[in-house]
Write an enzyme that holds these catalytic residues in place. Structure first.
Site, PDB file in Angstrom:
ATOM      1  N   ASP A 174      56.094  16.628 -10.428  1.00  0.00           N
ATOM      2  CA  ASP A 174      56.953  15.943  -9.961  1.00  0.00           C
ATOM      3  C   ASP A 174      55.745  14.462 -10.454  1.00  0.00           C
ATOM      4  O   ASP A 174      55.119  14.799  -8.966  1.00  0.00           O
ATOM      5  CB  ASP A 174      58.088  15.578  -8.976  1.00  0.00           C
ATOM      6  N   ARG A 196      58.819  18.404 -13.877  1.00  0.00           N
ATOM      7  CA  ARG A 196      60.266  17.831 -13.102  1.00  0.00           C
ATOM      8  C   ARG A 196      60.833  17.042 -12.982  1.00  0.00           C
ATOM      9  O   ARG A 196      61.073  15.580 -13.781  1.00  0.00           O
ATOM     10  CB  ARG A 196      60.357  19.013 -11.947  1.00  0.00           C
ATOM     11  N   ARG A 256      71.182  13.666 -13.677  1.00  0.00           N
ATOM     12  CA  ARG A 256      70.375  13.302 -12.536  1.00  0.00           C
ATOM     13  C   ARG A 256      69.237  12.344 -12.493  1.00  0.00           C
ATOM     14  O   ARG A 256      68.743  12.181 -12.008  1.00  0.00           O
ATOM     15  CB  ARG A 256      69.158  14.720 -12.242  1.00  0.00           C
ATOM     16  N   LYS A 259      70.815  12.122  -8.835  1.00  0.00           N
ATOM     17  CA  LYS A 259      71.453  13.220  -8.065  1.00  0.00           C
ATOM     18  C   LYS A 259      71.448  12.895  -7.015  1.00  0.00           C
ATOM     19  O   LYS A 259      70.027  12.767  -6.236  1.00  0.00           O
ATOM     20  CB  LYS A 259      70.868  14.861  -8.842  1.00  0.00           C
TER      21      LYS A 259
END
Ligand code: NAG
Length: 380
Positions: A174, A196, A256, A259
């Protein structure tokens, strides 16, 4: 006086008028008041190890990046099992079987063996009272993200680019993680080619957060939707989060983005959402979203159905007057070009804005003219 002395004098007076290296501007919205490293003497890391040390120690610091810090290879590679939940075509992301994700959640997916860069998986720990800034457009962190966790607070990240975190692989890393944090400002940052999430606010409280002038570039050759658009954009599911999302350029995603769930109050204002292959907003139970003055261009599905949380999409001037009681002004309508519908009129959560720092809102027309040119690295 000799000519060389004159030159030296001229140079000295020139330097004395250059303002100190530091953060440009100030956060508005929920993270207003963040000071980061404040007036600490700037430090200029020269190695990846030095950057890690400055970010993680317990001193207030202004950390200036003047080049690319390439973490790929610094922790070696890992070869392990993975899976292909979206197929094995070349445009599809594969998933690393990290924490048995493939085994537990994708039991029917074809399995495969994956070799990935170890450094990408877990970001650099950022301690409290830090400003991390880039010089011009030179400040790039490659192959590793940032983690603001375990109670860290008062942090500014400005004018850097985080890129190339195992983009072929879900769970490859991330870019920016917040989880159990407070008072964080992410400004004029670009993220691209991430495995991610580009930005993830985890399930613990992230408290006060402002994300402004960010460029989330979801263009990729490896996508969970196999179509050049990154699925894992912005994930806001904290247990007590106040998120101002203003003036960001969010493009080439397929889901997302964001999200929202947990117990998150999201003020999404003047963002430019562009070229999605699927949905932008996913509104889960617990989300409270006020979206105003945004632009949706080439976004077929601004919001995924069903909407389980609370959503106000500032539909028209009459309805938008409801903002005045708690925001002190009416809300701005959103604008749409070649995009689907985005509708929500829930105002039941507006009292949560009371006594908070609220970002101002420009018109969607001005966001349309300004955001793309202003967002990301090298623009301040
Ligand atoms: C951050 O700065 C504040 C204010 O100076 C101070 O109270 C706090 O202890 C600092 N945090 C850390 C972890 O050093």
């Amino acid at each position: 006086m000799q000519f060389t002395q004159l030159l030296a004098l001229a140079a000295a007076s020139c330097f004395s008028t250059v303002s100190a290296v530091g953060v440009v501007g100030a956060a508005e919205g929920f993270a207003k008041g963040v000071t980061g490293g404040g007036s600490a003497t700037p430090v200029y890391p020269s190695t990846t190890a030095e950057l890690v040390s400055y970010l993680g120690d317990s001193s207030a610091r202004v950390i200036v990046l003047t080049k690319t810090f390439d973490f790929t290879g610094t922790e070696g590679t890992v070869t392990g099992s993975g899976c292909a939940p979206w197929g094995t075509a070349s445009g599809c992301q594969l998933a690393i079987n990290l924490h048995d994700w493939c085994t537990d959640y994708q039991p029917d997916a074809p399995t495969t063996t994956i070799t990935y860069d170890a450094a990408g998986v877990l970001g650099i720990t950022v301690g409290s009272n830090k400003s991390l800034i880039g010089q011009g457009s030179a400040g790039i962190i490659k192959g590793k993200g940032l983690r603001i966790v375990s109670g860290a607070s008062n942090i500014i990240i400005q004018n850097i680019h985080i890129t190339d975190l195992n983009p072929q692989y879900v769970w490859g890393g991330d870019a920016i993680t917040l989880d159990n944090s407070d008072l964080v400002w992410i400004d004029h940052v670009k993220t691209s080619l991430i495995g991610r999430q580009h930005i993830v606010l985890g399930e613990d409280a992230s408290n006060r957060v402002t994300i402004s002038n960010h460029e989330l570039d979801g263009s990729t050759s490896w996508s969970a939707t196999c179509d050049g658009h990154h699925y894992w954009g912005l994930y806001f599911t904290g247990s007590n989060d106040l998120v101002t999302l203003k003036g960001n350029y969010i493009h080439h995603t397929s889901g997302r983005s964001p999200k929202v769930g947990g117990n998150t109050l999201l003020h999404a204002v003047n963002n430019y959402f562009y070229s999605s292959s699927d949905h932008m907003f996913e509104v889960d139970s617990g989300a409270m979203i006020l979206a105003e003055g945004n632009v949706f261009q080439n976004v077929p599905t601004p919001v995924l159905s069903p909407v389980s949380g609370k959503l106000f999409t500032s539909p028209d001037a009459t309805t938008n007057a409801a903002c005045t009681t708690y925001l002190g002004r009416a809300c701005q309508v959103n604008a749409f070009g070649s995009s689907g519908s985005f509708s929500g009129t829930d105002t039941s959560f507006f009292s949560n804005f009371q006594n908070k720092n609220i970002a101002s809102a420009d018109t969607a027309a001005n966001a349309n003219s300004n955001v793309v040119n202003n967002a990301g690295i090298g623009k301040i």
